[in-house]
Design a protein around this motif. Structure first.
Motif, PDB file in Angstrom:
ATOM      1  N   ARG A 243     -33.402  -7.385  40.989  1.00 27.00           N
ATOM      2  CA  ARG A 243     -33.572  -5.607  40.473  1.00 27.00           C
ATOM      3  C   ARG A 243     -35.162  -4.994  39.929  1.00 27.00           C
ATOM      4  NH1 ARG A 243     -30.594  -4.850  36.057  1.00 27.00           N
ATOM      5  NH2 ARG A 243     -29.916  -6.657  35.793  1.00 27.00           N
ATOM      6  N   VAL A 244     -35.171  -6.347  39.947  1.00 26.98           N
ATOM      7  CA  VAL A 244     -36.709  -6.136  39.824  1.00 26.98           C
ATOM      8  C   VAL A 244     -38.134  -5.358  40.398  1.00 26.98           C
ATOM      9  CG1 VAL A 244     -38.726  -7.212  38.945  1.00 26.98           C
ATOM     10  CG2 VAL A 244     -36.736  -8.688  38.521  1.00 26.98           C
ATOM     11  N   LEU A 245     -38.582  -4.948  40.248  1.00 29.69           N
ATOM     12  CA  LEU A 245     -39.704  -4.016  40.911  1.00 29.69           C
ATOM     13  C   LEU A 245     -40.935  -4.860  40.993  1.00 29.69           C
ATOM     14  CD1 LEU A 245     -38.999  -1.312  41.750  1.00 29.69           C
ATOM     15  CD2 LEU A 245     -37.587  -1.914  39.629  1.00 29.69           C
ATOM     16  N   SER A 246     -41.041  -5.486  41.890  1.00 31.90           N
ATOM     17  CA  SER A 246     -42.133  -6.601  41.499  1.00 31.90           C
ATOM     18  C   SER A 246     -42.179  -7.018  43.643  1.00 31.90           C
ATOM     19  CB  SER A 246     -41.891  -8.303  41.735  1.00 31.90           C
ATOM     20  OG  SER A 246     -42.915  -8.416  41.890  1.00 31.90           O
ATOM     21  N   LEU A 247     -43.375  -7.297  43.880  1.00 33.25           N
ATOM     22  CA  LEU A 247     -43.796  -7.763  45.616  1.00 33.25           C
ATOM     23  C   LEU A 247     -42.567  -9.444  45.697  1.00 33.25           C
ATOM     24  CD1 LEU A 247     -47.311  -8.206  44.933  1.00 33.25           C
ATOM     25  CD2 LEU A 247     -45.942  -6.497  46.455  1.00 33.25           C
ATOM     26  N   GLU A 248     -41.979  -8.599  47.220  1.00 35.50           N
ATOM     27  CA  GLU A 248     -40.919  -9.904  47.791  1.00 35.50           C
ATOM     28  C   GLU A 248     -41.704 -11.142  47.689  1.00 35.50           C
ATOM     29  OE1 GLU A 248     -37.828  -9.534  48.891  1.00 35.50           O
ATOM     30  OE2 GLU A 248     -38.258  -6.565  48.795  1.00 35.50           O
TER      31      GLU A 248
ATOM     32  N   TYR B  81     -54.678   0.831  39.933  1.00 36.24           N
ATOM     33  CA  TYR B  81     -53.716   1.378  40.868  1.00 36.24           C
ATOM     34  C   TYR B  81     -52.465   1.157  39.942  1.00 36.24           C
ATOM     35  CZ  TYR B  81     -57.341   2.716  44.228  1.00 36.24           C
ATOM     36  OH  TYR B  81     -58.005   3.538  44.789  1.00 36.24           O
ATOM     37  N   VAL B  82     -52.062   1.671  39.183  1.00 39.30           N
ATOM     38  CA  VAL B  82     -50.637   1.254  38.482  1.00 39.30           C
ATOM     39  C   VAL B  82     -49.059   1.295  39.195  1.00 39.30           C
ATOM     40  CG1 VAL B  82     -49.442   1.188  36.262  1.00 39.30           C
ATOM     41  CG2 VAL B  82     -51.815   1.693  36.276  1.00 39.30           C
ATOM     42  N   MET B  83     -48.229   0.319  38.796  1.00 38.54           N
ATOM     43  CA  MET B  83     -47.017   1.044  39.559  1.00 38.54           C
ATOM     44  C   MET B  83     -45.842   1.685  38.719  1.00 38.54           C
ATOM     45  SD  MET B  83     -45.088  -2.388  41.392  1.00 38.54           S
ATOM     46  CE  MET B  83     -47.042  -3.553  42.364  1.00 38.54           C
ATOM     47  N   PRO B  84     -45.530   2.975  38.418  1.00 37.13           N
ATOM     48  CA  PRO B  84     -45.208   3.831  37.619  1.00 37.13           C
ATOM     49  C   PRO B  84     -43.632   3.537  37.956  1.00 37.13           C
ATOM     50  CG  PRO B  84     -46.233   4.967  39.804  1.00 37.13           C
ATOM     51  CD  PRO B  84     -46.536   3.664  39.731  1.00 37.13           C
ATOM     52  N   VAL B  85     -43.221   2.934  37.968  1.00 41.24           N
ATOM     53  CA  VAL B  85     -41.641   2.168  37.487  1.00 41.24           C
ATOM     54  C   VAL B  85     -41.389   1.164  36.488  1.00 41.24           C
ATOM     55  CG1 VAL B  85     -41.406   2.981  39.960  1.00 41.24           C
ATOM     56  CG2 VAL B  85     -42.179   0.963  39.271  1.00 41.24           C
ATOM     57  N   PRO B  86     -40.098   1.613  35.848  1.00 43.05           N
ATOM     58  CA  PRO B  86     -39.352   0.399  34.812  1.00 43.05           C
ATOM     59  C   PRO B  86     -40.181  -1.474  36.051  1.00 43.05           C
ATOM     60  CG  PRO B  86     -38.257   1.233  36.320  1.00 43.05           C
ATOM     61  CD  PRO B  86     -39.467   2.122  36.474  1.00 43.05           C
ATOM     62  N   PHE B  87     -39.858  -2.494  35.103  1.00 42.14           N
ATOM     63  CA  PHE B  87     -40.218  -3.525  35.122  1.00 42.14           C
ATOM     64  C   PHE B  87     -38.527  -4.223  35.962  1.00 42.14           C
ATOM     65  CE2 PHE B  87     -38.872  -8.415  34.321  1.00 42.14           C
ATOM     66  CZ  PHE B  87     -40.232  -8.578  34.973  1.00 42.14           C
TER      67      PHE B  87
ATOM     68  N   GLY C  45     -44.006  -3.382  37.953  1.00 39.85           N
ATOM     69  CA  GLY C  45     -43.609  -2.417  37.135  1.00 39.85           C
ATOM     70  C   GLY C  45     -43.824  -2.348  35.928  1.00 39.85           C
ATOM     71  N   GLY C  46     -44.500  -1.717  35.060  1.00 40.20           N
ATOM     72  CA  GLY C  46     -44.989  -2.494  33.815  1.00 40.20           C
ATOM     73  C   GLY C  46     -43.900  -1.301  32.897  1.00 40.20           C
ATOM     74  N   LEU C  47     -43.041  -0.518  32.609  1.00 34.99           N
ATOM     75  CA  LEU C  47     -42.272   0.209  32.321  1.00 34.99           C
ATOM     76  C   LEU C  47     -41.335  -1.118  32.255  1.00 34.99           C
ATOM     77  CD1 LEU C  47     -42.529   4.081  33.848  1.00 34.99           C
ATOM     78  CD2 LEU C  47     -43.633   3.006  32.229  1.00 34.99           C
ATOM     79  N   THR C  48     -40.671  -0.421  30.367  1.00 34.83           N
ATOM     80  CA  THR C  48     -39.791  -0.830  29.736  1.00 34.83           C
ATOM     81  C   THR C  48     -38.248  -0.394  30.136  1.00 34.83           C
ATOM     82  OG1 THR C  48     -39.461  -0.311  28.132  1.00 34.83           O
ATOM     83  CG2 THR C  48     -41.129  -2.068  27.853  1.00 34.83           C
ATOM     84  N   ARG C  49     -37.046  -0.837  29.726  1.00 34.89           N
ATOM     85  CA  ARG C  49     -35.935  -0.423  29.870  1.00 34.89           C
ATOM     86  C   ARG C  49     -36.230   0.762  28.660  1.00 34.89           C
ATOM     87  NH1 ARG C  49     -32.139  -3.594  32.043  1.00 34.89           N
ATOM     88  NH2 ARG C  49     -31.386  -2.387  32.008  1.00 34.89           N
ATOM     89  N   LYS C  50     -36.683   0.451  28.082  1.00 35.95           N
ATOM     90  CA  LYS C  50     -37.052   2.454  27.612  1.00 35.95           C
ATOM     91  C   LYS C  50     -38.060   3.058  27.922  1.00 35.95           C
ATOM     92  CE  LYS C  50     -35.500   0.418  22.965  1.00 35.95           C
ATOM     93  NZ  LYS C  50     -35.672  -0.819  21.557  1.00 35.95           N
ATOM     94  N   PHE C  51     -38.641   3.114  28.936  1.00 35.47           N
ATOM     95  CA  PHE C  51     -39.667   3.906  29.716  1.00 35.47           C
ATOM     96  C   PHE C  51     -40.446   3.802  28.215  1.00 35.47           C
ATOM     97  CE2 PHE C  51     -35.592   5.006  31.173  1.00 35.47           C
ATOM     98  CZ  PHE C  51     -35.586   4.487  32.592  1.00 35.47           C
ATOM     99  N   SER C  52     -40.899   2.942  27.699  1.00 32.88           N
ATOM    100  CA  SER C  52     -41.971   3.451  27.315  1.00 32.88           C
ATOM    101  C   SER C  52     -42.894   2.054  28.123  1.00 32.88           C
ATOM    102  CB  SER C  52     -41.898   2.772  25.606  1.00 32.88           C
ATOM    103  OG  SER C  52     -41.837   1.441  25.604  1.00 32.88           O
TER     104      SER C  52
END
Length: 322
Positions: free
Chosen positions: A259-264, A168-174, A142-149
């Motif tokens: 809690r990280v949005l990343s590959l296993e 292709y971007v992951m539209p989710v927070p880190f 994920g490439g969004l910060t905790r402030k969703f920027s």
């Protein structure tokens, strides 16, 4: 302005690629020698000129061999430092761009997964504009910060801009607020599809993060300082794609990683992963990730490489008495 940039590009091409003197450039373009000088200088200043030098430096080549043998790497590149900056972004950015250029020209990896961070962003910035044939890029986390920027060191969009490739971007927070929130985000159709795509990438190009209060993850708002403090208390020393490792290279079972949005982690173990990282503050982090044997390749600077090798050569203490 566009005409001026175009003229600067043409002048730089004639001078650097064509081997013409600035006087000859001025004559070819019908301008004064002073203007030719200014155009060439502007092209270099604005990043229109990329310099790649073929050949090996003996000491760097020796360190590449030592690191590869010690950590089971298929590929290692050690770049000479250019200045005294603790984080050699320019040197790493240049050699990282050179590595990516070679990958894209070979056209063997049609899907490349990329992380984010300052070093990878520097690689993208130094990559010359080159249209690709089949290559696509996909975010690995994920490439969004905790402030969703948006992440200020976004890499995938820069690569897409340089190459014209699909991205292709992951539209989710880190990092999600909870393990339950992570599961909900991963179940979303668009998100799940990008994750499936990321798992099929034939090459992962990533950076390595330090576990400290000055870390880039904290500076960019990707992770809270309290979370990083918890990782450090759990024994974390180095980070790669949201997974943390201790000094021995063992994964740290910290709540933050869940809690990280990343590959296993198992997905990463099966991958061909190349990391680029360097600098005084990252020596411990790089050493921990190398010890994990997760990497197939490493790009680093000579100061960092020398320190890593000195640690390998440091004599061990006497064995404990029984």
């Amino acid at each position: 302005m566009e005409d001026e940039i175009g003229l600067a590009t043409r002048a730089a091409w004639m001078h650097f690629a064509g081997g013409l003197t600035q006087s000859e450039v001025a004559e070819r373009l019908g301008i004064t020698r002073l203007k030719a000088h200014r155009l060439v200088a502007r092209a270099a200043r604005d990043g229109l000129v990329r310099v790649f030098i073929d050949g090996e430096i003996a000491e760097c080549a020796q360190m590449e061999g030592a690191l590869s043998a010690a950590h089971g790497l298929d590929f290692c590149r050690v770049v000479p430092v250019l200045d005294d900056d603790p984080l050699p972004l320019k040197a790493l950015g240049i050699v990282g761009a050179q590595y990516l250029k070679g990958v894209l020209e070979r056209d063997e990896d049609t899907l490349i997964g990329v992380g984010h961070g300052r070093t990878l962003a520097a690689c993208a910035d130094h990559l010359m504009r080159m249209p690709v044939k089949r290559t696509r890029f996909v975010s690995l986390l994920g490439g969004l910060t905790r402030k969703f920027s948006a992440n200020p060191h976004d890499v995938i969009h820069r690569l897409a801009d340089r190459t014209g490739a699909e991205a292709y971007v992951m539209p989710v927070p880190f990092i999600a607020n909870s393990v339950e929130d992570r599961a909900v985000l991963l179940a979303q159709r668009g998100v799940a599809e990008v994750f499936d795509l990321a798992r099929s990438a034939s090459l992962l190009f990533v950076s390595i993060g330090a576990v400290e209060r000055q870390a880039s993850l904290i500076a960019t708002g990707m992770i809270d300082r309290a979370d990083m403090d918890q990782v450090r208390r759990d024994g974390g020393c180095g980070e790669i794609l949201g997974w943390f490792f201790d000094r021995a290279g063992k994964p740290v079972d910290t709540e933050v990683s869940h809690r990280v949005l990343s590959l296993e982690l198992e997905d990463l173990r099966r991958s061909r992963m190349i990391a680029i990282a360097g600098g005084v503050a990252k020596v411990d982090a790089i050493a921990s990730v190398l010890a994990s044997r997760m990497l197939k390749g490493l790009i680093t600077d000579e100061r960092t490489a020398r320190t890593l090798i000195e640690r390998l050569e440091r004599p061990r203490g006497p064995a404990p008495r029984k």
